[in-house]
Write an enzyme that holds these catalytic residues in place. Structure first.
Site, PDB file in Angstrom:
ATOM      1  CG  HIS A 171      66.598 103.702 -24.215  1.00 37.92           C
ATOM      2  ND1 HIS A 171      65.904 103.087 -23.201  1.00 37.92           N
ATOM      3  CD2 HIS A 171      65.788 103.633 -25.307  1.00 37.92           C
ATOM      4  CE1 HIS A 171      64.749 102.645 -23.654  1.00 37.92           C
ATOM      5  NE2 HIS A 171      64.645 102.966 -24.935  1.00 37.92           N
ATOM      6  CG  ASP A 178      74.520 105.262 -17.385  1.00 37.02           C
ATOM      7  OD1 ASP A 178      73.940 104.952 -18.439  1.00 37.02           O
ATOM      8  OD2 ASP A 178      74.963 104.430 -16.582  1.00 37.02           O
TER       9      ASP A 178
HETATM   10  C1  GDG Z   1      70.963 101.938 -21.643  1.00 32.64           C
HETATM   11  C2  GDG Z   1      71.482 103.293 -21.116  1.00 32.64           C
HETATM   12  C3  GDG Z   1      69.571 103.340 -19.503  1.00 32.64           C
HETATM   13  C4  GDG Z   1      74.201  94.005 -15.952  1.00 32.64           C
HETATM   14  N1  GDG Z   1      74.996  92.946 -15.711  1.00 32.64           N
HETATM   15  C5  GDG Z   1      74.218  91.864 -15.866  1.00 32.64           C
HETATM   16  C6  GDG Z   1      72.936  92.280 -16.214  1.00 32.64           C
HETATM   17  N2  GDG Z   1      72.958  93.604 -16.253  1.00 32.64           N
HETATM   18  C7  GDG Z   1      71.753  94.403 -16.500  1.00 32.64           C
HETATM   19  C8  GDG Z   1      71.445  95.287 -15.332  1.00 32.64           C
HETATM   20  C9  GDG Z   1      70.559  96.341 -15.971  1.00 32.64           C
HETATM   21  C10 GDG Z   1      71.097  96.394 -17.401  1.00 32.64           C
HETATM   22  O1  GDG Z   1      71.926  95.251 -17.604  1.00 32.64           O
HETATM   23  C11 GDG Z   1      71.985  97.598 -17.620  1.00 32.64           C
HETATM   24  O2  GDG Z   1      71.168  98.717 -17.690  1.00 32.64           O
HETATM   25  P1  GDG Z   1      71.759 100.162 -17.473  1.00 32.64           P
HETATM   26  O3  GDG Z   1      70.622 101.089 -17.368  1.00 32.64           O
HETATM   27  O4  GDG Z   1      72.622 100.170 -16.256  1.00 32.64           O
HETATM   28  O5  GDG Z   1      72.723 100.460 -18.704  1.00 32.64           O
HETATM   29  P2  GDG Z   1      72.778 100.223 -20.336  1.00 32.64           P
HETATM   30  O6  GDG Z   1      72.883  98.801 -20.682  1.00 32.64           O
HETATM   31  O7  GDG Z   1      73.924 101.062 -20.781  1.00 32.64           O
HETATM   32  O8  GDG Z   1      71.388 100.789 -20.893  1.00 32.64           O
HETATM   33  C12 GDG Z   1      71.094 103.472 -19.651  1.00 32.64           C
HETATM   34  C13 GDG Z   1      69.074 102.061 -20.159  1.00 32.64           C
HETATM   35  O9  GDG Z   1      69.510 101.972 -21.517  1.00 32.64           O
HETATM   36  C14 GDG Z   1      67.545 101.974 -20.144  1.00 32.64           C
HETATM   37  O10 GDG Z   1      66.959 103.091 -20.732  1.00 32.64           O
HETATM   38  O11 GDG Z   1      69.268 103.315 -18.126  1.00 32.64           O
HETATM   39  O12 GDG Z   1      71.508 104.744 -19.203  1.00 32.64           O
HETATM   40  O13 GDG Z   1      72.908 103.385 -21.276  1.00 32.64           O
HETATM   41  O14 GDG Z   1      69.228  95.931 -16.021  1.00 32.64           O
HETATM   42  O15 GDG Z   1      70.837  94.519 -14.332  1.00 32.64           O
HETATM   43  N3  GDG Z   1      71.896  91.441 -16.430  1.00 32.64           N
HETATM   44  C15 GDG Z   1      72.156  90.113 -16.294  1.00 32.64           C
HETATM   45  N4  GDG Z   1      73.400  89.643 -15.973  1.00 32.64           N
HETATM   46  C16 GDG Z   1      74.439  90.469 -15.745  1.00 32.64           C
HETATM   47  O16 GDG Z   1      75.561  90.019 -15.424  1.00 32.64           O
HETATM   48  N5  GDG Z   1      71.156  89.248 -16.497  1.00 32.64           N
END
Ligand code: GDG
Length: 474
Positions: free
Chosen positions: A160, A368
């Site tokens: 990921h 990322d």
């Molecule tokens: C890894 C990889 C890849 C954020 N704040 C809150 C909240 N979030 C949710 C977002 C989003 C998720 O968390 C974060 O996803 P990301 O993709 O931005 O980043 P990582 O957590 O680092 O995830 C990344 C991912 O895996 C999937 O393959 O895209 O590159 O690093 O969904 O909305 N959710 C809630 N409250 C918050 O305050 N409920």
């Protein structure tokens, strides 16, 4: 038994939830759909620490046709495997942060032994008719360990997070062992072409492998498929979230606080890979270079705490709060606070409302894997009056979301310029860009991602996809 009927076995560090009732992230949504259709087993860490650790009793929760099975870690495993090797060595290194990656052989040893323990616990629950899909940087060695336990079925792996170039990865003392262990999988998936290329380069330059140029590589007689499978979100579901009463309430709240000012938003786990410091500097630069924004734009950063037990994360929190304080001290007026930082989390419905209220969303990680926030922001917008996405050139999402305003997150001038451009963009241009981005986000969803990976895995010959040795024991 045909492939379509094969039971799906998913392994990831954390397990569930199985439905997007407001808490699940993109990963869970995509997988839950596939698990529901085929029936399956989802195996991982319970999130709990006990003295028995990986020898603890299996905890099983059955939801429909899916069993969620977990085991504990003990304190030593938690420190060495999770905090140590996974999050102090691999996470920074794979995000190109050689400067803060820490290596020690003790956590390397514990990481491998936890992978071996997970394989030993999973093995009795699966057979060669199952299709096994392992996720992420916690389990690079799991496939090779499962093979050594005798598993001969199909075995896939999806990373990921980014895969750094060999020039960086070779700083990891056991990088050769790690990549050789990965070759026990039949299909290895990455988020982007860049990550795929870096992995292939390692195999060719460091392990003497051969790139067939058709998505397959051969290393020491073993052929594996290596592809990019960019992850998506449940776009329809997220767009629906944005219309729920909870979302509307949050949208209204953000608009009320903004008092007609333009709202710029950032949403990230508080992690140094997300470029929050650089983004704040970019906002400060905006207020300097384009003073008409003073009193007229404000920046909200939602940054729920994550891994706060680790020094690097605790330091980042202080740094973010200090920088926000400095910007506010410098520019605030009695009726305007330029920057607001919130380290509490929101529900996904509330988040959808916050996205919808924001004229600009800043997704400016320094590196990322994909970044799902970028896709969620697009899905949540009002199609008649959409906001603008500013996206880092170093986010995996950049390969797909070309109509965003693409920036170099390290350059405050570039970030400030893009913010200004986004804030002053005409409705016609916003509509045009958003329509194109929306098409992409709705066209490659979490379900598409899941199906693409599983199809690739099903197309591969089971177990050893070549005449080579299926067990690559490092
Ligand atoms: C890894 C990889 C890849 C954020 N704040 C809150 C909240 N979030 C949710 C977002 C989003 C998720 O968390 C974060 O996803 P990301 O993709 O931005 O980043 P990582 O957590 O680092 O995830 C990344 C991912 O895996 C999937 O393959 O895209 O590159 O690093 O969904 O909305 N959710 C809630 N409250 C918050 O305050 N409920």
């Amino acid at each position: 038994m045909t492939d379509r009927q094969k039971r799906l076995v998913v392994v990831s560090n954390r397990v569930g939830p199985l439905s997007d009732e407001g808490k699940a992230g993109g990963l869970a949504v995509g997988l839950a759909d596939a698990l529901r259709r085929r029936g399956g087993l989802w195996f991982g860490w319970s999130g709990e620490v006990s003295t028995q650790g990986t020898f603890s009793e299996l905890k099983t929760e059955i939801v429909g046709s899916t069993a969620m099975v977990t085991i504990d870690l003990n304190e030593e495993e938690l420190q060495g495997f999770y905090f140590g090797y996974a999050n102090k060595s691999l996470w920074p290194l794979l995000h190109y942060r050689l400067d803060i990656a820490q290596f020690d052989r003790q956590s390397d040893r514990i990481y491998r032994s936890v992978n071996q323990r997970f394989a030993a616990r999973l093995s009795p629950q699966i057979d060669g008719n199952d299709i096994v899909w392992v996720h992420d940087y916690h389990f690079f060695y799991l496939g090779s360990e499962l093979r050594q336990c005798g598993f001969g079925g199909r075995l896939g792996f999806f990373l990921h997070i980014p895969f750094c170039p060999p020039e960086i990865l070779t700083a990891l003392p056991s990088s050769h062992d790690l990549v050789r262990a990965m070759l026990a999988y039949d299909v290895i998936g990455f988020q982007t072409e860049v990550d795929r290329r870096n992995f292939v380069a390692f195999c060719v330059q460091e392990l003497g492998g051969e790139d067939f140029g058709d998505g397959r590589i051969r290393v020491r007689g073993r052929t594996v498929r290596v592809s990019a499978f960019p992850i998506g979100i449940d776009a329809e579901g997220f767009a629906d979230f944005a219309l729920t009463p909870e979302a509307v309430e949050h949208e209204d709240m953000v608009r009320d606080i903004a008092h007609g000012r333009h709202q710029i938003v950032g949403v990230d786990r508080l992690d140094y890979s997300k470029g929050i410091i650089e983004r704040l500097r970019g906002f400060e630069q905006l207020l300097e270079d384009y003073p008409e924004n003073r009193g007229a734009s404000q920046f909200l950063q939602v940054a729920p705490l994550s891994r706060s037990e680790l020094d690097a994360y605790a330091e980042l929190r202080n740094e973010v709060e200090q920088l926000a304080g400095n910007i506010n001290g410098r520019f605030a007026t009695l009726d305007w606070t330029p920057v607001q930082i919130m380290t509490r989390g929101f529900t996904r419905r509330a988040l959808a409302g916050i996205y919808r209220a924001a004229r600009v969303c800043m997704v400016t990680p320094l590196r990322d894997g994909m970044n799902l926030v970028a896709k969620e922001y697009i899905a949540a917008q009002d199609v008649r009056d959409p906001g603008v996405l500013v996206l880092s050139r170093f986010a995996g999402a950049r390969e797909e979301l070309a109509e965003a305003l693409i920036v170099n997150p390290y350059s405050s001038e570039d970030v400030a310029r893009a913010m200004q451009r986004a804030l002053t963009m005409s409705l016609a241009e916003r509509l045009e860009r958003h329509a194109a981005l929306r098409k992409t986000v709705f066209g490659n969803t979490a379900a598409h991602w899941c199906a693409a990976f599983l199809n690739a895995l099903e197309d591969e010959a089971p177990g050893a996809s070549s005449e080579g040795d299926p067990v690559i024991a490092p």
